[in-house]
Design an enzyme around this catalytic site. Structure first.
Site, PDB file in Angstrom:
ATOM      1  N   ARG A 197      11.933  18.384 -29.468  1.00 25.27           N
ATOM      2  CA  ARG A 197      11.753  19.783 -29.015  1.00 25.27           C
ATOM      3  C   ARG A 197      12.247  20.779 -30.067  1.00 25.27           C
ATOM      4  NH1 ARG A 197       9.565  16.900 -26.865  1.00 25.27           N
ATOM      5  NH2 ARG A 197       9.387  16.346 -24.683  1.00 25.27           N
ATOM      6  N   SER A 225      10.392  21.962 -17.886  1.00 26.92           N
ATOM      7  CA  SER A 225      11.799  21.557 -18.055  1.00 26.92           C
ATOM      8  C   SER A 225      12.611  22.740 -18.548  1.00 26.92           C
ATOM      9  CB  SER A 225      11.901  20.429 -19.083  1.00 26.92           C
ATOM     10  OG  SER A 225      11.094  19.359 -18.691  1.00 26.92           O
ATOM     11  N   GLU A 258      15.892  25.323 -22.705  1.00 23.58           N
ATOM     12  CA  GLU A 258      14.695  25.075 -23.535  1.00 23.58           C
ATOM     13  C   GLU A 258      13.845  26.328 -23.801  1.00 23.58           C
ATOM     14  OE1 GLU A 258      12.143  21.465 -22.934  1.00 23.58           O
ATOM     15  OE2 GLU A 258      10.557  22.953 -22.823  1.00 23.58           O
TER      16      GLU A 258
HETATM   17  C1  FAD Z   1       4.692  23.351 -15.626  1.00 25.04           C
HETATM   18  C2  FAD Z   1       5.121  23.229 -17.078  1.00 25.04           C
HETATM   19  C3  FAD Z   1       5.194  21.970 -17.665  1.00 25.04           C
HETATM   20  C4  FAD Z   1       5.579  21.857 -19.008  1.00 25.04           C
HETATM   21  N1  FAD Z   1       5.640  20.590 -19.544  1.00 25.04           N
HETATM   22  C5  FAD Z   1       6.002  20.428 -20.835  1.00 25.04           C
HETATM   23  C6  FAD Z   1       6.058  19.122 -21.414  1.00 25.04           C
HETATM   24  O1  FAD Z   1       5.753  18.111 -20.765  1.00 25.04           O
HETATM   25  N2  FAD Z   1       6.458  19.019 -22.704  1.00 25.04           N
HETATM   26  C7  FAD Z   1       6.775  20.104 -23.449  1.00 25.04           C
HETATM   27  O2  FAD Z   1       7.133  19.937 -24.621  1.00 25.04           O
HETATM   28  N3  FAD Z   1       6.727  21.360 -22.946  1.00 25.04           N
HETATM   29  C8  FAD Z   1       6.348  21.550 -21.655  1.00 25.04           C
HETATM   30  N4  FAD Z   1       6.302  22.815 -21.113  1.00 25.04           N
HETATM   31  C9  FAD Z   1       6.670  23.958 -21.942  1.00 25.04           C
HETATM   32  C10 FAD Z   1       5.464  24.702 -22.578  1.00 25.04           C
HETATM   33  O3  FAD Z   1       4.269  24.378 -21.929  1.00 25.04           O
HETATM   34  C11 FAD Z   1       5.294  24.413 -24.069  1.00 25.04           C
HETATM   35  O4  FAD Z   1       6.479  24.715 -24.766  1.00 25.04           O
HETATM   36  C12 FAD Z   1       4.133  25.184 -24.700  1.00 25.04           C
HETATM   37  O5  FAD Z   1       3.893  24.737 -26.014  1.00 25.04           O
HETATM   38  C13 FAD Z   1       4.367  26.697 -24.730  1.00 25.04           C
HETATM   39  O6  FAD Z   1       3.158  27.315 -25.111  1.00 25.04           O
HETATM   40  P1  FAD Z   1       2.881  28.846 -24.866  1.00 25.04           P
HETATM   41  O7  FAD Z   1       1.627  29.191 -25.559  1.00 25.04           O
HETATM   42  O8  FAD Z   1       2.933  29.135 -23.416  1.00 25.04           O
HETATM   43  O9  FAD Z   1       4.120  29.502 -25.621  1.00 25.04           O
HETATM   44  P2  FAD Z   1       4.953  30.786 -25.207  1.00 25.04           P
HETATM   45  O10 FAD Z   1       5.740  30.465 -23.977  1.00 25.04           O
HETATM   46  O11 FAD Z   1       4.104  31.981 -25.179  1.00 25.04           O
HETATM   47  O12 FAD Z   1       5.951  30.892 -26.433  1.00 25.04           O
HETATM   48  C14 FAD Z   1       6.966  29.930 -26.637  1.00 25.04           C
HETATM   49  C15 FAD Z   1       7.686  30.264 -27.960  1.00 25.04           C
HETATM   50  O13 FAD Z   1       6.799  30.042 -29.047  1.00 25.04           O
HETATM   51  C16 FAD Z   1       6.582  31.261 -29.783  1.00 25.04           C
HETATM   52  N5  FAD Z   1       5.153  31.269 -30.138  1.00 25.04           N
HETATM   53  C17 FAD Z   1       4.094  31.172 -29.299  1.00 25.04           C
HETATM   54  N6  FAD Z   1       2.945  31.165 -29.996  1.00 25.04           N
HETATM   55  C18 FAD Z   1       3.287  31.278 -31.297  1.00 25.04           C
HETATM   56  C19 FAD Z   1       2.538  31.345 -32.524  1.00 25.04           C
HETATM   57  N7  FAD Z   1       1.201  31.285 -32.542  1.00 25.04           N
HETATM   58  N8  FAD Z   1       3.229  31.489 -33.689  1.00 25.04           N
HETATM   59  C20 FAD Z   1       4.584  31.550 -33.689  1.00 25.04           C
HETATM   60  N9  FAD Z   1       5.340  31.496 -32.572  1.00 25.04           N
HETATM   61  C21 FAD Z   1       4.693  31.351 -31.398  1.00 25.04           C
HETATM   62  C22 FAD Z   1       6.970  32.382 -28.846  1.00 25.04           C
HETATM   63  O14 FAD Z   1       7.396  33.531 -29.561  1.00 25.04           O
HETATM   64  C23 FAD Z   1       8.106  31.731 -28.060  1.00 25.04           C
HETATM   65  O15 FAD Z   1       9.297  31.783 -28.793  1.00 25.04           O
HETATM   66  C24 FAD Z   1       5.916  22.990 -19.774  1.00 25.04           C
HETATM   67  C25 FAD Z   1       5.842  24.252 -19.174  1.00 25.04           C
HETATM   68  C26 FAD Z   1       5.442  24.380 -17.844  1.00 25.04           C
HETATM   69  C27 FAD Z   1       5.342  25.746 -17.222  1.00 25.04           C
END
Ligand code: FAD
Length: 346
Positions: free
Chosen positions: A174, A246, A342
Site C-alpha cells: 500500500r 479498509s 489508509e
Molecule cells: C468498498 C471499497 C473497497 C476497496 N478495496 C480496496 C482493495 O481491495 N485494495 C486496495 O488497495 N484499495 C481498496 N480500496 C481503496 C481504493 O479503492 C483505492 O485506493 C483506489 O485506487 C483509489 O482510487 P480513486 O481514484 O478513488 O482515488 P482517490 O480516492 O480519488 O485518491 C486517492 C489518493 O490518490 C491521489 N490521486 C488520485 N488520482 C491521482 C492521479 N491521477 N495522480 C496523482 N495522485 C492521484 C489523491 O490525491 C489521493 O491522495 C477500496 C475502497 C472502497 C471504497
C-alpha cells in the site's frame, strides 16, 4: 509541443463544486474550485498559474480513498483522462496504455474481454487507473505494481512530464514513491505489462474456500466472478453506505513481536510478509477490542468487517477521524500495535 490548433481546450472550471457524490464515504464537501482534467496537455499551464497565484491544489480520482473536509480551498483537479489501447504485443507480453481517469474495475473487465488475464484478483476495487499505483492497490494476493511497466506523470516540481519505471515507483505494501511525494506527481497514464503466461492465484483463504470443490482447471473469468461475489458479500457498497474500504493498514511487525503476541493471544490472525516479517490482520485486532458493528453518532464500524468504517449519514471528516483515533488508542493499549490510517486526509 502542440500547435494552437491541436491544443486541447483548457480544463473546465466549476467554482464552487460540491463533492459529496465524488467521495465514497459520502462526506459533504464544497471545493472552492474544481478543474476537469481530460487531457494531460492541460496540466502545465494550469499548474503554473495555480502556483503563481499561490493557490493550493490536489488531484481527486474517484474519491474512494480520501477523507474530505467540509471546505476544500484552492483547486481540486478532477482526473477524467480517458482512453485505453494495446500499444505492443509479442510472444511474452502485452503492453497496455490507459488514461488515468479510466475506471479501474471496467479496465479489469475489459482486459478479460481482450483475452489478457492477470488483473482478475483486483476486480471490483473502486476508483481510477491513475490512483491505482499511488497506494499500489492490492487484493487476494496480487498487487497492481507487479503489472505496471511505467507511469507517465506531470512532475509539478520539475514542471515537466516524466516517465517513471516500475523500479522508480518503489512499490511496496500500500505504498509507492508517488505516495511518499504527495502532490508532486500527477499521474496521467499508466502502461501495464501483462505477461502472456498466466497462472491462477487462489491461495488467499476466501478464494481457496470458494474453489475448494473445483476439480477442473480454472480460468481468469471464473476467478473474476468469484472475487466479485466474495467482495459483494464482505464489503459494503458505497452507493448504499458510505465507506472507503479498509480504513487501516494491516500492521507489519517483527517475528519477535509476533511471537510475543501469539503467546498472549493464540488466535491472533497474521500472514507471512515478503520481507520475512508478519502482517497482522488489523480487522481482527479491531474486532477483539469490541468495535465490530458499533455506531458512535453518525459513524460506525461495519458489522461484517471491522476494518471498514462507515458513514451512516451526515458524518464529517472529524466524526470519522474521532472514531479512528479511539480505535487506534484501544488497539495500542491492548496489543501494543499502532494502526495507520489508509485513506489520504485531504
Ligand atoms: C468498498 C471499497 C473497497 C476497496 N478495496 C480496496 C482493495 O481491495 N485494495 C486496495 O488497495 N484499495 C481498496 N480500496 C481503496 C481504493 O479503492 C483505492 O485506493 C483506489 O485506487 C483509489 O482510487 P480513486 O481514484 O478513488 O482515488 P482517490 O480516492 O480519488 O485518491 C486517492 C489518493 O490518490 C491521489 N490521486 C488520485 N488520482 C491521482 C492521479 N491521477 N495522480 C496523482 N495522485 C492521484 C489523491 O490525491 C489521493 O491522495 C477500496 C475502497 C472502497 C471504497
Amino acid at each position: 509541443m502542440n500547435s494552437a490548433k491541436n491544443a486541447p481546450p483548457p480544463a473546465k472550471l466549476t467554482a464552487p463544486m460540491g463533492l459529496k457524490h465524488r467521495n465514497t464515504l459520502g462526506l459533504d464537501c464544497m471545493a472552492e474550485s474544481a478543474y476537469e482534467i481530460t487531457a494531460s496537455d492541460q496540466l502545465p499551464s494550469l499548474i503554473r498559474t495555480l502556483e503563481e497565484q499561490k493557490r493550493t491544489w490536489r488531484v481527486l480520482g474517484g474519491g474512494s480513498n480520501v477523507i474530505l473536509p467540509k471546505q476544500l480551498d484552492g483547486a481540486t483537479l478532477l482526473m477524467n483522462i480517458s482512453g485505453q489501447e494495446i500499444i505492443h504485443a509479442d510472444e511474452k507480453n502485452t503492453l497496455l496504455a490507459v488514461g488515468a481517469g479510466v475506471n479501474w474495475h471496467e479496465l479489469v473487465a475489459w482486459t478479460l474481454e481482450q483475452d489478457l488475464p492477470g488483473l482478475e484478483n483486483l476486480a471490483l476495487i473502486p476508483g481510477t487507473v491513475g490512483a491505482a499505483p499511488i497506494q499500489n492497490i492490492g487484493a487476494y494476493g496480487v498487487e497492481v505494481g507487479q503489472y505496471i511497466d511505467h507511469i507517465e506523470a506531470f512532475d509539478s516540481v520539475a514542471q515537466a512530464f516524466v516517465t517513471l519505471s516500475q523500479e522508480a515507483c518503489q512499490f511496496a505494501y500500500r505504498d509507492s514513491y508517488l505516495k511518499q511525494h504527495p502532490t508532486r506527481f500527477i499521474v496521467t497514464k499508466v502502461v501495464f505489462q501483462i505477461p502472456k503466461a498466466w497462472q491462477a492465484r487462489i491461495h488467499y483463504a476466501d478464494l481457496a474456500k470458494y474453489f475448494a470443490d473445483q476439480e477442473s482447471k480454472l480460468n481468469a473469468e471464473q476467478i473474476f466472478t468469484a472475487v466479485c461475489k466474495i467482495r459483494m458479500q464482505k464489503l459494503p457498497d458505497p452507493k448504499v453506505i458510505g465507506n472507503a474500504g479498509s480504513f487501516f493498514h494491516n500492521p507489519v511487525v517483527a517475528q519477535e513481536q509476533h511471537a510475543a503476541l501469539i503467546a498472549q493471544f493464540p488466535d491472533l490472525v497474521s500472514y507471512a510478509d515478503a520481507m520475512g516479517k508478519r502482517k497482522l490482520a488489523a480487522g481482527w485486532l479491531i474486532d477483539q477490542c469490541g468495535f465490530k458493528g458499533k455506531q458512535i453518532g453518525p459513524v460506525g464500524v461495519y458489522e461484517k468487517q471491522a476494518l471498514v468504517l462507515v458513514n451512516h449519514g451526515g458524518a464529517s471528516a472529524a466524526d470519522i477521524l474521532e472514531l479512528a483515533s479511539l480505535i487506534q488508542y484501544q488497539v495500542k493499549e491492548k496489543f501494543g500495535v499502532q494502526l495507520t490510517i489508509e485513506p489520504s486526509i485531504l
